[in-house]
Design an enzyme around this catalytic site. Structure first.
Site, short mmCIF file in Angstrom:
data_model
loop_
_atom_site.label_atom_id
_atom_site.label_comp_id
_atom_site.label_asym_id
_atom_site.label_seq_id
_atom_site.Cartn_x
_atom_site.Cartn_y
_atom_site.Cartn_z
N THR A 1 -1.82 -14.16 -2.41
CA THR A 1 -3.25 -14.33 -2.61
C THR A 1 -3.54 -15.22 -3.81
O THR A 1 -4.34 -16.16 -3.74
CB THR A 1 -3.92 -12.96 -2.82
OG1 THR A 1 -3.64 -12.12 -1.71
CG2 THR A 1 -5.42 -13.11 -2.97
N TYR B 1 -8.08 -10.13 9.98
CA TYR B 1 -9.02 -10.53 11.02
C TYR B 1 -8.76 -9.84 12.36
O TYR B 1 -9.69 -9.37 13.01
CB TYR B 1 -9.03 -12.07 11.23
CG TYR B 1 -10.20 -12.54 12.05
CD1 TYR B 1 -11.47 -12.64 11.49
CD2 TYR B 1 -10.06 -12.86 13.40
CE1 TYR B 1 -12.55 -13.05 12.24
CE2 TYR B 1 -11.12 -13.26 14.16
CZ TYR B 1 -12.38 -13.36 13.59
OH TYR B 1 -13.45 -13.75 14.33
N TYR C 1 2.66 -5.82 2.17
CA TYR C 1 1.56 -6.10 1.25
C TYR C 1 0.29 -5.51 1.83
O TYR C 1 -0.27 -6.03 2.80
CB TYR C 1 1.44 -7.61 1.05
CG TYR C 1 0.32 -8.07 0.13
CD1 TYR C 1 -0.32 -7.21 -0.76
CD2 TYR C 1 -0.08 -9.40 0.14
CE1 TYR C 1 -1.33 -7.64 -1.59
CE2 TYR C 1 -1.09 -9.85 -0.70
CZ TYR C 1 -1.71 -8.99 -1.56
OH TYR C 1 -2.72 -9.43 -2.39
N ARG D 1 -9.03 -7.30 1.38
CA ARG D 1 -8.99 -8.66 1.92
C ARG D 1 -8.67 -8.69 3.41
O ARG D 1 -8.98 -9.66 4.08
CB ARG D 1 -7.97 -9.50 1.15
CG ARG D 1 -8.42 -9.87 -0.26
CD ARG D 1 -7.45 -10.83 -0.91
NE ARG D 1 -7.85 -11.17 -2.28
CZ ARG D 1 -8.44 -12.31 -2.63
NH1 ARG D 1 -8.70 -13.22 -1.71
NH2 ARG D 1 -8.75 -12.56 -3.89
N LYS E 1 3.84 -3.77 -1.77
CA LYS E 1 2.84 -4.09 -2.79
C LYS E 1 1.58 -3.36 -2.38
O LYS E 1 0.96 -3.68 -1.38
CB LYS E 1 2.59 -5.59 -2.87
CG LYS E 1 1.49 -5.95 -3.87
CD LYS E 1 1.21 -7.45 -3.88
CE LYS E 1 0.06 -7.77 -4.85
NZ LYS E 1 -0.25 -9.23 -4.87
N ILE F 1 3.15 -6.33 -9.28
CA ILE F 1 3.04 -7.74 -8.91
C ILE F 1 1.75 -8.20 -9.56
O ILE F 1 0.66 -7.87 -9.11
CB ILE F 1 3.05 -7.95 -7.40
CG1 ILE F 1 4.38 -7.43 -6.83
CG2 ILE F 1 2.87 -9.43 -7.05
CD1 ILE F 1 4.54 -7.61 -5.33
#
Length: 293
Positions: free
Chosen positions: A46, A109, A136, A141, A164, A206
């Protein structure tokens, strides 16, 4: 739990004045981050603006950074996608390059259910069995949460070695730790939650803030691991204003601005992300000054 170390930096992708990837600056920044305490560089996540990079740009960036740091730190490449076949193809490329691992984001999405998420990651892991994979989870997001039960099932696949976790939910982290083996790594995806997550079994972070405060974040983690909890807490409290201001606007807008204030020619973010506002930049400058950064 320390395959990738304690402090992983989600590195920004530098751009030049024309908006192209500045590979020379990327190599120099990568070495600087290693000098400041980074154990593993995470490229094209990201913070690295992966949504607006082409695969060709990403592959070249992987190779440039790999050649530049010459084994001084490990490299994890963001090769996730909301297309399973595309993620497999990109992960096979980094296998050929000999990078140290892959960061696989929850598909965005599409909004798959938990069975779909399991099948997605299982397919990638089985297609690329020699690549250690970090899941992740960033529902803010992706609009989709990878549930602890699903992570626990995925952790049984040999080359899925950690996660993560950026849900912001400490109870979720607790349940992941409860239901996975001790060697399954959990990394905080939020700088401000690193210390609390260490207390419930996380391996490290991270980090975005390590672009600015790598030595201090590494010191905080090492203090906690050595049993000096009060020193770890003091460092956490001291760094909290930095953790917060780096998300005053959408990441990585503020951290790129902070690097530019320090003299790093990392350029602006690519559209649709726009330059930092003057008000936010003033706040950022003030906090960097107050913290002697």
């Amino acid at each position: 739990m320390t395959r990738f170390g304690r402090l992983l930096t989600a590195m920004v992708t530098p751009f030049n004045q024309d908006g192209d990837v500045d590979y020379d600056v990327a190599g120099k920044l990568a070495n600087h981050l290693v000098d400041q305490g980074t154990d593993t560089l995470v490229l094209c996540g990201t913070t690295g603006e992966s949504p607006t990079l082409t695969w060709d740009e990403e592959y070249k960036l992987f190779q440039v950074v790999q050649a530049s740091i010459q084994g001084r730190a490990k490299i994890i490449a963001g090769t996730g996608s909301n297309s399973t076949l595309e993620a497999i193809g990109a992960t096979r490329v980094i296998s050929e390059l000999g990078l140290d691992g892959s960061l696989q984001v929850v598909p965005y999405y599409n909004k798959p259910n938990q069975r779909g998420l399991y099948s997605h990651f299982e397919a990638i892991a089985k297609a690329c069995p020699d690549v250690p994979i970090l899941l992740y989870n960033v529902p803010g997001r992706t609009s989709c949460n990878l549930e602890p039960d699903t992570i626990a099932q995925l952790s049984k696949i040999a080359n899925i070695v950690g996660v993560k976790e950026a849900s912001g939910k400490l109870n979720q982290v607790t349940n992941i730790r409860r239901t996975t083996s001790p060697d399954f790594a959990i990394y905080s995806g939020d700088d401000g939650l690193t210390l609390p997550m260490l207390s419930i079994g996380a391996s490290g972070v991270i980090s975005v803030a390590s672009h600015i405060a790598g030595k201090q974040i590494q010191a905080m983690i090492q203090a906690y691991e050595s049993g000096d909890v009060h020193q770890a807490m003091r460092l956490h409290l001291d760094l909290t204003p930095l953790f917060e201001v780096l998300f005053i606007e959408t990441n990585p807008i503020p951290v790129k601005a902070a690097l530019r204030l320090q003299g790093w020619p990392v350029g602006q973010t690519r559209l649709p992300l726009v330059p930092i506002s003057s008000t936010a930049e003033s706040t950022l400058r003030s906090i960097l000054t107050n913290l002697n950064f």
